[in-house]
Write a protein that holds these residues in place. Structure first.
Motif, PDB file in Angstrom:
ATOM      1  N   LYS A   1      33.561  28.136  37.831  1.00 32.47           N
ATOM      2  CA  LYS A   1      32.244  27.485  37.763  1.00 32.47           C
ATOM      3  C   LYS A   1      31.344  27.994  38.891  1.00 32.47           C
ATOM      4  O   LYS A   1      30.167  28.292  38.689  1.00 32.47           O
ATOM      5  N   VAL A   2      31.930  28.074  40.096  1.00 31.97           N
ATOM      6  CA  VAL A   2      31.160  28.543  41.257  1.00 31.97           C
ATOM      7  C   VAL A   2      30.799  30.016  41.092  1.00 31.97           C
ATOM      8  O   VAL A   2      29.679  30.438  41.398  1.00 31.97           O
ATOM      9  N   VAL A   3      31.744  30.809  40.585  1.00 35.84           N
ATOM     10  CA  VAL A   3      31.477  32.235  40.342  1.00 35.84           C
ATOM     11  C   VAL A   3      30.324  32.383  39.348  1.00 35.84           C
ATOM     12  O   VAL A   3      29.421  33.212  39.540  1.00 35.84           O
ATOM     13  N   LYS A   4      30.361  31.588  38.301  1.00 35.66           N
ATOM     14  CA  LYS A   4      29.302  31.647  37.285  1.00 35.66           C
ATOM     15  C   LYS A   4      27.942  31.291  37.880  1.00 35.66           C
ATOM     16  O   LYS A   4      26.930  31.944  37.596  1.00 35.66           O
ATOM     17  N   GLN A   5      27.923  30.272  38.744  1.00 36.95           N
ATOM     18  CA  GLN A   5      26.676  29.876  39.403  1.00 36.95           C
ATOM     19  C   GLN A   5      26.144  31.006  40.283  1.00 36.95           C
ATOM     20  O   GLN A   5      24.936  31.303  40.273  1.00 36.95           O
ATOM     21  N   LEU A   6      27.017  31.633  41.032  1.00 39.99           N
ATOM     22  CA  LEU A   6      26.611  32.738  41.906  1.00 39.99           C
ATOM     23  C   LEU A   6      26.113  33.919  41.086  1.00 39.99           C
ATOM     24  O   LEU A   6      25.121  34.576  41.449  1.00 39.99           O
ATOM     25  N   ALA A   7      26.795  34.192  39.972  1.00 41.15           N
ATOM     26  CA  ALA A   7      26.391  35.306  39.104  1.00 41.15           C
ATOM     27  C   ALA A   7      25.014  35.057  38.502  1.00 41.15           C
ATOM     28  O   ALA A   7      24.169  35.969  38.457  1.00 41.15           O
TER      29      ALA A   7
ATOM     30  N   MET B   1      28.224  37.862  33.374  1.00 43.86           N
ATOM     31  CA  MET B   1      29.656  37.576  33.397  1.00 43.86           C
ATOM     32  C   MET B   1      30.191  37.567  31.965  1.00 43.86           C
ATOM     33  O   MET B   1      29.448  37.332  31.011  1.00 43.86           O
ATOM     34  N   MET B   2      31.480  37.834  31.832  1.00 42.78           N
ATOM     35  CA  MET B   2      32.121  37.855  30.512  1.00 42.78           C
ATOM     36  C   MET B   2      33.592  37.528  30.663  1.00 42.78           C
ATOM     37  O   MET B   2      34.107  37.416  31.778  1.00 42.78           O
ATOM     38  N   THR B   3      34.277  37.376  29.554  1.00 40.86           N
ATOM     39  CA  THR B   3      35.712  37.114  29.612  1.00 40.86           C
ATOM     40  C   THR B   3      36.438  38.418  29.916  1.00 40.86           C
ATOM     41  O   THR B   3      35.893  39.522  29.736  1.00 40.86           O
ATOM     42  N   TRP B   4      37.703  38.267  30.370  1.00 42.26           N
ATOM     43  CA  TRP B   4      38.486  39.472  30.666  1.00 42.26           C
ATOM     44  C   TRP B   4      38.744  40.261  29.383  1.00 42.26           C
ATOM     45  O   TRP B   4      38.811  41.495  29.407  1.00 42.26           O
ATOM     46  N   ALA B   5      38.881  39.573  28.266  1.00 49.83           N
ATOM     47  CA  ALA B   5      39.098  40.256  26.986  1.00 49.83           C
ATOM     48  C   ALA B   5      37.888  41.130  26.652  1.00 49.83           C
ATOM     49  O   ALA B   5      38.029  42.262  26.172  1.00 49.83           O
ATOM     50  N   GLU B   6      36.682  40.604  26.935  1.00 55.50           N
ATOM     51  CA  GLU B   6      35.455  41.379  26.697  1.00 55.50           C
ATOM     52  C   GLU B   6      35.355  42.543  27.672  1.00 55.50           C
ATOM     53  O   GLU B   6      34.952  43.653  27.299  1.00 55.50           O
ATOM     54  N   ALA B   7      35.747  42.299  28.915  1.00 56.56           N
ATOM     55  CA  ALA B   7      35.659  43.339  29.944  1.00 56.56           C
ATOM     56  C   ALA B   7      36.572  44.518  29.628  1.00 56.56           C
ATOM     57  O   ALA B   7      36.225  45.682  29.885  1.00 56.56           O
ATOM     58  N   ARG B   8      37.740  44.213  29.058  1.00 55.80           N
ATOM     59  CA  ARG B   8      38.697  45.285  28.747  1.00 55.80           C
ATOM     60  C   ARG B   8      38.177  46.234  27.669  1.00 55.80           C
ATOM     61  O   ARG B   8      38.649  47.370  27.548  1.00 55.80           O
ATOM     62  N   LYS B   9      37.197  45.785  26.897  1.00 56.28           N
ATOM     63  CA  LYS B   9      36.641  46.626  25.828  1.00 56.28           C
ATOM     64  C   LYS B   9      35.557  47.581  26.336  1.00 56.28           C
ATOM     65  O   LYS B   9      35.124  48.477  25.615  1.00 56.28           O
ATOM     66  N   LEU B  10      35.106  47.380  27.573  1.00 58.99           N
ATOM     67  CA  LEU B  10      34.059  48.233  28.146  1.00 58.99           C
ATOM     68  C   LEU B  10      34.605  49.612  28.498  1.00 58.99           C
ATOM     69  O   LEU B  10      35.818  49.784  28.672  1.00 58.99           O
ATOM     70  N   ASP B  11      33.699  50.581  28.627  1.00 55.97           N
ATOM     71  CA  ASP B  11      34.160  51.882  29.103  1.00 55.97           C
ATOM     72  C   ASP B  11      34.536  51.755  30.580  1.00 55.97           C
ATOM     73  O   ASP B  11      34.194  50.775  31.243  1.00 55.97           O
TER      74      ASP B  11
ATOM     75  N   ARG C   1      33.906  40.399  44.247  1.00 59.89           N
ATOM     76  CA  ARG C   1      32.964  40.067  45.310  1.00 59.89           C
ATOM     77  C   ARG C   1      32.508  38.605  45.183  1.00 59.89           C
ATOM     78  O   ARG C   1      32.520  37.845  46.163  1.00 59.89           O
ATOM     79  N   LEU C   2      32.132  38.228  43.966  1.00 60.14           N
ATOM     80  CA  LEU C   2      31.656  36.865  43.734  1.00 60.14           C
ATOM     81  C   LEU C   2      32.792  35.847  43.903  1.00 60.14           C
ATOM     82  O   LEU C   2      32.578  34.745  44.402  1.00 60.14           O
ATOM     83  N   SER C   3      33.991  36.245  43.502  1.00 61.57           N
ATOM     84  CA  SER C   3      35.146  35.358  43.639  1.00 61.57           C
ATOM     85  C   SER C   3      35.458  35.098  45.110  1.00 61.57           C
ATOM     86  O   SER C   3      35.769  33.967  45.505  1.00 61.57           O
ATOM     87  N   LYS C   4      35.346  36.138  45.914  1.00 59.29           N
ATOM     88  CA  LYS C   4      35.578  35.987  47.349  1.00 59.29           C
ATOM     89  C   LYS C   4      34.557  35.034  47.964  1.00 59.29           C
ATOM     90  O   LYS C   4      34.900  34.166  48.776  1.00 59.29           O
ATOM     91  N   GLU C   5      33.299  35.199  47.557  1.00 60.42           N
ATOM     92  CA  GLU C   5      32.239  34.323  48.061  1.00 60.42           C
ATOM     93  C   GLU C   5      32.458  32.888  47.587  1.00 60.42           C
ATOM     94  O   GLU C   5      32.263  31.925  48.340  1.00 60.42           O
TER      95      GLU C   5
END
Length: 430
Positions: free
Chosen positions: A292-298, A305-315, A328-332
């Motif tokens: 939730k916090v990551v999404k707010q920061l993004a 932001m997207m799901t990991w399943a969506e991210a895996r389909k990217l080049d 980076r956002l997760s660390k923050e």
């Protein structure tokens, strides 16, 4: 009024004295833990690798963004890492086996390159307990090799000896999904099984592993597969990265009956610091809040932001950019959440499992693993640089240096020695 001031003054003195005593006590415990940590050879049985980190320009001599590399090992005093030749489960076809075999060989090659070409002056490959201790005594870090999923063997059991010759000293017969050798713990989800335990081909592989001196790992196989392996094996077995199911009801953990089997077999359970296997509910609560916090920061930065399943389909480039942004956002977000009432699974939660396992099966059958770079890590032991914190928690709980040494290396290496002895006995009778 004068008397009240005197009383207040006395209370203040007592409070300061108690605070100082507590601080001194904490410093004494830390000092003791550091000394023990220096003297004990720390061994982690499960560290995943990415072959992209074993090149001439990007490699483990650098403090990479992964959890285990030489700078992190040296900083945290992690002395021995079983680097893992992992292959995900694929189709049980010749094409699938061939692809898996090539993947496995690339990981064997990467580990050998690290120890022979990239940094032989800082880390050496060991294939038995004596070599591990000798390399450690020389001041270098130690690499050992485990195989997660025997799927790359295909139907060619002669590859067991090939993998052994390449340095593999343990192997699991399955991962997530049933292999040609045995059923996986993942069958619990739908109660669909392929072999109802170990297959006939799996039985042959177990014979080969006993014959050459490779430990059998039961961390991913099903409960029935594990029972079959114990009955079939002439040597003790290991669970390279599993915790106690009584504390965390996850199929990757071992229930009390399985723990008793491990004790009777003479094997060892390498307690794993994988947050969702340590405390699934606490981990989910924390990660839901973190996301939730990551999404707010993004959203504030205009980052998609997207799901990991969506991210895996990217080049590759877009996927890498997404991962970099997420980290980076997760660390923050984690920094922001330090004042939150929601807390992550931590080292204390992890050591609770060690305590439980010891209570159930005795200290001779318990060890330590991380599953770093494969999803593992808890707050306080999130990479190899924080390894001291595990020893510190053990010291806080009253474990002696001898007991800590058993947990960090003694029990696992004892099993390796016993497996090696069984192999020699078998070979002399051929």
């Amino acid at each position: 009024m004068k008397h009240l001031k005197v009383l207040f003054f006395l209370f203040a003195i007592v409070a300061c004295k108690e605070a100082k005593q507590e601080t001194d006590k904490e410093e004494d415990v830390m000092s003791k833990a550091k000394e023990i940590h220096k003297r004990v050879m720390t061994l982690d049985t499960h560290v995943d690798i990415n072959v992209a980190n074993f090149t001439d320009s990007i490699n483990y001599t650098q403090k990479l963004k992964n959890q285990v590399n030489l700078p992190n090992m040296e900083e945290g005093g992690l002395d021995v890492a079983f680097f893992i030749v992992y292959t995900g489960q694929g189709d049980l076809t010749e094409e699938g086996y061939d692809k898996a075999y090539k993947n496995a060989m690339s990981k064997f090659d990467a580990i050998h390159k690290l120890t022979k070409e990239i940094a032989p002056e800082r880390i050496g490959l060991a294939v038995n307990s004596k070599e591990a201790r000798d390399i450690y005594a020389s001041g270098k870090k130690v690499a050992m090799i485990g195989v997660e999923n025997a799927y790359p063997l295909g139907t060619d059991i002669s590859r067991v000896k090939q993998f052994y010759d390449l340095g593999a000293r343990y192997m699991s017969l399955s991962h997530n999904g049933h292999s040609q050798f045995c059923d996986s713990n993942t069958g619990e989800a739908d109660n669909i099984w392929l072999h109802n335990g170990v297959s006939d081909l799996g039985k042959e592989v177990i014979k080969e592993m006993n014959k050459w001196g490779m430990m059998i790992d039961v961390s991913h196989p099903s409960k029935k597969s594990m029972k079959d392996m114990i009955e079939l094996s002439k040597a003790p077995i290991i669970a390279s990265h599993s915790s106690a199911r009584a504390l965390c009801n996850h199929s990757r953990n071992l229930d009390d009956e399985q723990l008793q089997w491990m004790k009777e077999n003479g094997g060892v359970v390498q307690t794993v610091a994988f947050s969702s296997y340590v405390n699934t509910e606490k981990d989910k609560t924390y990660k839901d809040e973190l996301n939730k916090v990551v999404k707010q920061l993004a959203e504030a930065e205009g980052v998609e932001m997207m799901t990991w399943a969506e991210a895996r389909k990217l080049d590759a480039d877009k996927r890498d950019a997404f991962i970099a942004n997420y980290r980076r956002l997760s660390k923050e977000a984690k920094t922001k959440m330090k004042t939150s009432e929601v807390s992550p699974v931590n080292v204390s939660d992890f050591v609770d499992h060690i305590d439980y396992l010891i209570k159930k099966i005795g200290i001779d059958h318990v060890g330590i693993s991380s599953d770093f770079d494969g999803g593992g890590g808890v707050d306080g032991w999130n990479d190899a640089s924080e390894t001291l914190n595990v020893t510190l928690e053990l010291v806080k709980r009253g474990y002696t240096e001898k007991q800590i040494a058993q947990l960090w290396n003694g029990n696992l290496l004892r099993v390796l020695d016993e497996v090696e002895k069984v192999a020699k006995d078998i070979q002399t009778k051929l």
